[in-house]
Design a protein around this motif. Sequence first.
Motif, PDB file in Angstrom:
ATOM      1  N   HIS B 233     -15.215  24.711   4.949  1.00 37.42           N
ATOM      2  CA  HIS B 233     -16.460  24.146   4.915  1.00 37.42           C
ATOM      3  C   HIS B 233     -17.609  25.401   4.634  1.00 37.42           C
ATOM      4  CE1 HIS B 233     -20.182  22.273   6.918  1.00 37.42           C
ATOM      5  NE2 HIS B 233     -19.589  21.263   6.554  1.00 37.42           N
ATOM      6  N   PRO B 442     -20.191  19.592  10.128  1.00 35.68           N
ATOM      7  CA  PRO B 442     -19.172  18.668   9.997  1.00 35.68           C
ATOM      8  C   PRO B 442     -18.935  17.430  11.322  1.00 35.68           C
ATOM      9  CG  PRO B 442     -18.021  20.733  10.616  1.00 35.68           C
ATOM     10  CD  PRO B 442     -19.663  21.038  10.657  1.00 35.68           C
TER      11      PRO B 442
ATOM     12  N   THR D 395     -13.814  15.058   3.327  1.00 31.53           N
ATOM     13  CA  THR D 395     -15.524  15.312   3.209  1.00 31.53           C
ATOM     14  C   THR D 395     -16.032  16.582   3.936  1.00 31.53           C
ATOM     15  OG1 THR D 395     -16.514  13.676   4.732  1.00 31.53           O
ATOM     16  CG2 THR D 395     -16.356  12.847   2.293  1.00 31.53           C
ATOM     17  N   VAL D 396     -15.147  16.862   5.035  1.00 32.19           N
ATOM     18  CA  VAL D 396     -15.676  18.083   5.633  1.00 32.19           C
ATOM     19  C   VAL D 396     -14.419  19.062   5.979  1.00 32.19           C
ATOM     20  CG1 VAL D 396     -17.608  17.293   6.728  1.00 32.19           C
ATOM     21  CG2 VAL D 396     -15.396  16.900   7.919  1.00 32.19           C
ATOM     22  N   ARG D 433     -16.407  17.064  -2.029  1.00 34.68           N
ATOM     23  CA  ARG D 433     -17.435  17.878  -2.124  1.00 34.68           C
ATOM     24  C   ARG D 433     -18.795  17.297  -2.559  1.00 34.68           C
ATOM     25  NH1 ARG D 433     -16.065  22.217   1.009  1.00 34.68           N
ATOM     26  NH2 ARG D 433     -13.819  23.014   0.497  1.00 34.68           N
ATOM     27  N   GLN D 436     -19.683  15.620   0.486  1.00 39.00           N
ATOM     28  CA  GLN D 436     -20.167  16.522   1.455  1.00 39.00           C
ATOM     29  C   GLN D 436     -21.680  16.767   1.431  1.00 39.00           C
ATOM     30  OE1 GLN D 436     -18.718  20.726   1.408  1.00 39.00           O
ATOM     31  NE2 GLN D 436     -18.100  20.487   3.312  1.00 39.00           N
ATOM     32  N   ALA D 440     -22.469  15.975   5.235  1.00 39.46           N
ATOM     33  CA  ALA D 440     -22.777  17.408   5.945  1.00 39.46           C
ATOM     34  C   ALA D 440     -23.745  18.422   5.316  1.00 39.46           C
ATOM     35  CB  ALA D 440     -21.319  17.809   6.102  1.00 39.46           C
TER      36      ALA D 440
END
Lengths: 485, 485, 485, 485
Positions: B233, B442, D395-396, D433, D436, D440
Amino acid sequence: MLGTSNDYLNRLKEREKDIDIYVGGEKVEDVLNNPVIRPSINVITKTYELSLKNEYKGILTVMQDNEEINRLVYVEKSINDLIMRAESQRILNSHIGNCNYRCTGHDGINAVYASTYDIDSKLNTEYHKRFLRWLKDVQSKDLVVETAMTDVKGNRSKGPLEQKNDFAYVHVVERKKDGIIVRGAKMHITGAAIADEILVIPTKNMKQNERDYAVSFAIKPETKNVHFISSWHPMDIMKKVSKDLGTDIDYPLPFGHRNTYLIIFDDVFVPNDRVFMDGEYEFTGKLIEYFVSHHRAGGGPCKAGFADVILGSAALMADANGVLNASYIQDRLLDIMRHGESAYAAGLAAMVKGYRHPSGEYIPDFRLANITKLDSIEHLKEAIIASADIGGGITVNAPSSKDLNIEGLSNKIAEALKGNENYTAEERLRIARLLQLWVAGPHLVGLIQGGGPPAAELLALKNDMKNRLNDLIENAKIMAGIKKE
Amino acid sequence: MLGTSNDYLNRLKEREKDIDIYVGGEKVEDVLNNPVIRPSINVITKTYELSLKNEYKGILTVMQDNEEINRLVYVEKSINDLIMRAESQRILNSHIGNCNYRCTGHDGINAVYASTYDIDSKLNTEYHKRFLRWLKDVQSKDLVVETAMTDVKGNRSKGPLEQKNDFAYVHVVERKKDGIIVRGAKMHITGAAIADEILVIPTKNMKQNERDYAVSFAIKPETKNVHFISSWHPMDIMKKVSKDLGTDIDYPLPFGHRNTYLIIFDDVFVPNDRVFMDGEYEFTGKLIEYFVSHHRAGGGPCKAGFADVILGSAALMADANGVLNASYIQDRLLDIMRHGESAYAAGLAAMVKGYRHPSGEYIPDFRLANITKLDSIEHLKEAIIASADIGGGITVNAPSSKDLNIEGLSNKIAEALKGNENYTAEERLRIARLLQLWVAGPHLVGLIQGGGPPAAELLALKNDMKNRLNDLIENAKIMAGIKKE
Amino acid sequence: MLGTSNDYLNRLKEREKDIDIYVGGEKVEDVLNNPVIRPSINVITKTYELSLKNEYKGILTVMQDNEEINRLVYVEKSINDLIMRAESQRILNSHIGNCNYRCTGHDGINAVYASTYDIDSKLNTEYHKRFLRWLKDVQSKDLVVETAMTDVKGNRSKGPLEQKNDFAYVHVVERKKDGIIVRGAKMHITGAAIADEILVIPTKNMKQNERDYAVSFAIKPETKNVHFISSWHPMDIMKKVSKDLGTDIDYPLPFGHRNTYLIIFDDVFVPNDRVFMDGEYEFTGKLIEYFVSHHRAGGGPCKAGFADVILGSAALMADANGVLNASYIQDRLLDIMRHGESAYAAGLAAMVKGYRHPSGEYIPDFRLANITKLDSIEHLKEAIIASADIGGGITVNAPSSKDLNIEGLSNKIAEALKGNENYTAEERLRIARLLQLWVAGPHLVGLIQGGGPPAAELLALKNDMKNRLNDLIENAKIMAGIKKE
Amino acid sequence: MLGTSNDYLNRLKEREKDIDIYVGGEKVEDVLNNPVIRPSINVITKTYELSLKNEYKGILTVMQDNEEINRLVYVEKSINDLIMRAESQRILNSHIGNCNYRCTGHDGINAVYASTYDIDSKLNTEYHKRFLRWLKDVQSKDLVVETAMTDVKGNRSKGPLEQKNDFAYVHVVERKKDGIIVRGAKMHITGAAIADEILVIPTKNMKQNERDYAVSFAIKPETKNVHFISSWHPMDIMKKVSKDLGTDIDYPLPFGHRNTYLIIFDDVFVPNDRVFMDGEYEFTGKLIEYFVSHHRAGGGPCKAGFADVILGSAALMADANGVLNASYIQDRLLDIMRHGESAYAAGLAAMVKGYRHPSGEYIPDFRLANITKLDSIEHLKEAIIASADIGGGITVNAPSSKDLNIEGLSNKIAEALKGNENYTAEERLRIARLLQLWVAGPHLVGLIQGGGPPAAELLALKNDMKNRLNDLIENAKIMAGIKKE
């Protein structure tokens, strides 16, 4: 001992001529058969009947000194008791589909029990003893108790002493050797006129100069100078008219909608042995906290019981429409279920985190009780909305059942009102009216205002937060690396 | 016996050369000092430290056969145990401000315990015995267990057998006399590489022809052919860079953000005594239900612990901005608190309504566990939003701490970054980064996906509703007067 | 030309003996003075009065061929027209505090206008010409038109042809030289019996074999074999009883609550020049889309008008309680305002993005009209909840105004019901009843079901999304760098 | 005239050595190729490219005095202009998937235009003339303007004069014959360092004794003593590292995430012809109202553009997972679409209800602009949540793209990361990403804080409500029958 519905009805029959009740501006002569009042009496008889069922032993009832008594008049003595109290609320309300009318009595009993104990411990008074004597009678006869808390309050921007109006808050106007004389008015008191006993408590935390307003006592509805004015919701007239027609199609609800009273205390004498607080203003805050802790926590499973009924009613309506299995309908039904369970969960948690009062009573956690109340509003309102979505327009646009008898048209109207062939038009109308209770009845407001409006819970939680914030900030400092552990 | 952080660190140190971990594409040589991994190790040492504190005795720990063991490796044996489990989740997370990393281990242990009991009872196998031997070792050394459940799953529209990809689901590729060989990959496995033991369970209910996928076993991270690929991350790089700079201002979090692993099982041999299910597909559904019952119920207090940290962090930020006492800010802080308590309450309720499994284990109520998961999402997301409202733009727009060292500008930049005079610019930056974890880290996704996505809970509840609906409809019929009681 | 309330009343007086209306099972003889019906007549006269006010020129009215006509019977011809249409909805409803009863007429006129144009263009029929002739008459006399769309639908899981019930959907049962004979029933038709003209359109997209159900026509309420059965909500009885008492305290609403009708078409003859579709099933989908585009878009400002009334009513109640300026009350009032404006905004947007139909008519954007409907539910329900919070328990627990006359108690009851000294008890009761309309009346359901239930809008939007998704996915591919622009 | 990206890049190249920018504590030498800054430059070049496309003529551009200019530097002159401005926001953002960086410039231009007109009209000053000269240059060259509004504000509980810190608010420290000298710091200024011009305006309504803080002017980034400190979000480091690796897999976003600057005005000289307010404190309130009216209204379609990108990205992720057509996924995608359209609608409405300022400029409705801002938060946060639900844990939790190169494991890792066979592992990583960014990244906070935090909009609306409440209460009195019309 567990009471029976017959005992209750007999007591009420004996006393009814002395209870001064007005419904729709008219003095009620036959309380038992008054169409507006009768459903609330049915609720109470139902509470007795359910308590006698084997499957609810230990939940709706509890053993005390080797005697089985009704939980509705019991002082809770353990965490398990509190949990059973939560269960009992859900069971009662899912059977009744309305307020069970005796829940405020339970909460008042528990509040005054702890509170009189507090006063006696500190001030060497005898309130707790008095209360125990009164309670013993209540428990042994399984009497119906209603708690009367909410004063009419006059101008809400002013305190009791600033009111022009002497009825705004119940207070002592005279103290005699053998008792006190009280004046004032209370409102929104569910089922008050048909109770065996009314337990009066203050509506708010009183200050030193408001001593006369710091008063708590028990009174029988038939007491002289006590007057009851029934709420008069459009559904009450519907109920009355439906009865007049000799049918219950348009108002099928055996247990009615919530019926409340305005009570006028017109200089009422209360003998000393029924007075449980008189001037001890410094204990009013805690008394109210005890009451609302029980009441707001119990409100979670209460709403879950409602949600059970709403879920069943909405599903029944969907079936009568022929769409029970449609995926959108199933999703919305699930919404109802979810919201009911969430309200239930909050109430249970408040019970589990309850604490032991020095008197031995267990009281639900105040913080979680407030959370339960606020969350219940959010959850049940969504359940109601979902049921209005499922139910369709007929829940408010249904014609009168008398329209099914119009000469020359009755068959066609019946055809027009039929949905799923498994239900007659009359049945579908009945179901629509059942759902109408929830989507266009008084429960939405009851949900929000019962147990105190949201502003009250928010204030309580804000005070609570103040006490916790410092520790949490210090902990955050450690995590941010600006303070060592 | 209660373990200590030293024991754990020593074990890890001994094994680290054999654990095959990759972070950011690079093989990790020094696990203990890897900046991306270290915070998760700190979390685990913190769990040991907290368990030794007197104030948490009986909550974080529990007596079993006259020995005090860590609740994190305990099989819950009563409703009170379940409640203490809920409390322990909140305590751990409110101290750690991150996933406590050992919670899945607890839930896996409890799931496999009950499940192996089921299998043995029905099929006369010896899985439960094997599992007890393994568990005894875990409990006596207070080992760190992580459960690895989520398969990478390949194309989600297809089942295990339809995948082109042999790594999509972990499965048995060969059965030898002394053990099995497994292949596949699991993902999102929190802290897996630094555990003492990984407990592998199936990701979904398996069908008869998916027998090879119905496999459960325990494995040590250092086992041959097991590979760990760390999540990467942006905050991981932040962490790394911050460490490189020799400062922790930009990433002050001692316990980091959630660190998870992709685990490749590249034909791994598992000896028989570590195999707890091999082919008994008909028990996979229940195994998973046991796991998620514990995990989703525990997720409520877990999120409440997070809310405690968010509340403290947001309040600290507000104080650093000079507005802690503003009425709008207090309202929003209260929102955070309320949402935390609501998540907590749901979890507690799932515990209270738990039931006894024939093995003696207590398992949280499945229905309320699902409610807890879904409600926790609603609640914590609002807490996060409120903290983003309170925190202000600096929570995502903060400059680098290195900017505080720019020659000729450092003082002015420090001035510009100061709010309330009681905090230095550096302190305010640290607080902004602390809050950044919640408002731009996250956890939002973790909240939604952890314990299974909402679709999974909704499906479970829909099945549940089906079982209840008939009774509720019949009850509604009575209330509508179209059926006699 | 703009009509007047007198013209309307005179027309109604003339025709009333021929209109077959039943209210509460009884044939209505004196339509104009029937207590249940009268408020809806007041609404309609109010629409005429407001249209004559200078300040609303160009909004409630519009110039067409050098003549000023009522927008309620106008075919919209520009984006600005659509916007003025939105404004007119809010103006009407904020004055009336109830459905304005003529809005469906407007939407039906606009729908049939475009739809007949479509049919004629494709099939060389003469429906549009017929419709224009009818419309000319309507516009020149400013007649009250109600659109009747919703069929009673019978078993909703089955289509028109599968119903056992011949009244489930309106359809042609015989075609004569000079006209058609229709049978069936429509429900939830607001104010139908007191309209000058009823415009009938299909309730759903019809298929090829459902040609007989693809029928649209205009009919006068007094037409032979048309029967009207009024809705019979508890508030209707309240209205009736209040009128009987010669007071309006308990039902003060001059414009009532929503009054709808079940219409039975009992083999009704419709002459050809009033038939606007007969069998052209392939145009039913568009006809309905045109209608709901206007209706759902107009529903936003409609609800904003309601929110204005709710805001004023809740503030008035708060003032009567003495708490208008309390900060919590102000916050909640602001909630009401916000939600009203949000509903308004959505509707305006649907208008602005409207498009030109080949006929020259402008039609609101279908997508945004659906959004408006769905958002309006969310917003207005919250406005209602906020008003129930502000209003307090008296909004459902108020006693009857007759209780103010109880001998010996009247003064005390009046005292008990007073809040702020600036309001009498009677005034406070009136305000409580005003708010009762919103918190316990039929509008919550009307809000959800009017213009089609949420399931209908969601389906429309889902189809819409399908058309957009591909482009958005391709765009995302570019952003992810897996496709070149 | 419409500018081109080349013109812009050339201008930036020329000036870059004079702009004092710091990123991550380091002085930037090569602005154009700095990995943290470059994406924001790409955004700006994209705005030029899009403005040249035929399909956006009249939307992204507008004719003024027979010349086509970019709407981003235009003063809006009609309701249609405002609507086109809304459309342009959505178009830009749905292409860019990030802040378009030039929107604040547009809003600042429109605010200062009207505001300088106000001042000159009242005080006979020459600010408007000066501003017009500056604007002419901006329009003819299509320069990039950023508005710098938000002061760093120091201790927020204190006003500008009470701050210990001289950089808390930008203010005049010296007045010379040919200009003024300003000191202070502004923060959260999107893309400031790469603009052609920075338009500085006050952050709040200033009082009489705060005259020195009532200052507005234009300045070029390369001006002496102006320093830019870039935000340093974890994603910035990700961006940098990804670039270092020579790949964009882990940070594929061509247009990056939002990049903002802290600007230090370290005694900066501003010549008189660039000063647009100096001391006229009584006009600061209106200036800010003009700005936020444009900015908050424009925020609706801005968020709709984001929602378009989120919808596409989430759908792409779902496709890469193989579940695009699952019914739960489609429902959640629809949620994203709905929320985007609702935000769009609110903004459009604010435009439609805009008003003409005496200068000829059209300004969006202030009330609806505030509604738009508040509603946008509610809507986009739900869109983000829905995308996090659809997107899944990857996604994280995605590993680094470098992990795809690990020797001996790369194939297996690739297998493990593949979902739908139509996408490679690398492609799926890229998509994760992309998503993301939303689930996030910094946008959640940007959404809440941009254009002023919710507290600001609520305050504005509360003032607004005060002005309306009386009329609404009087109307309610009529409806309750306690006042005659």
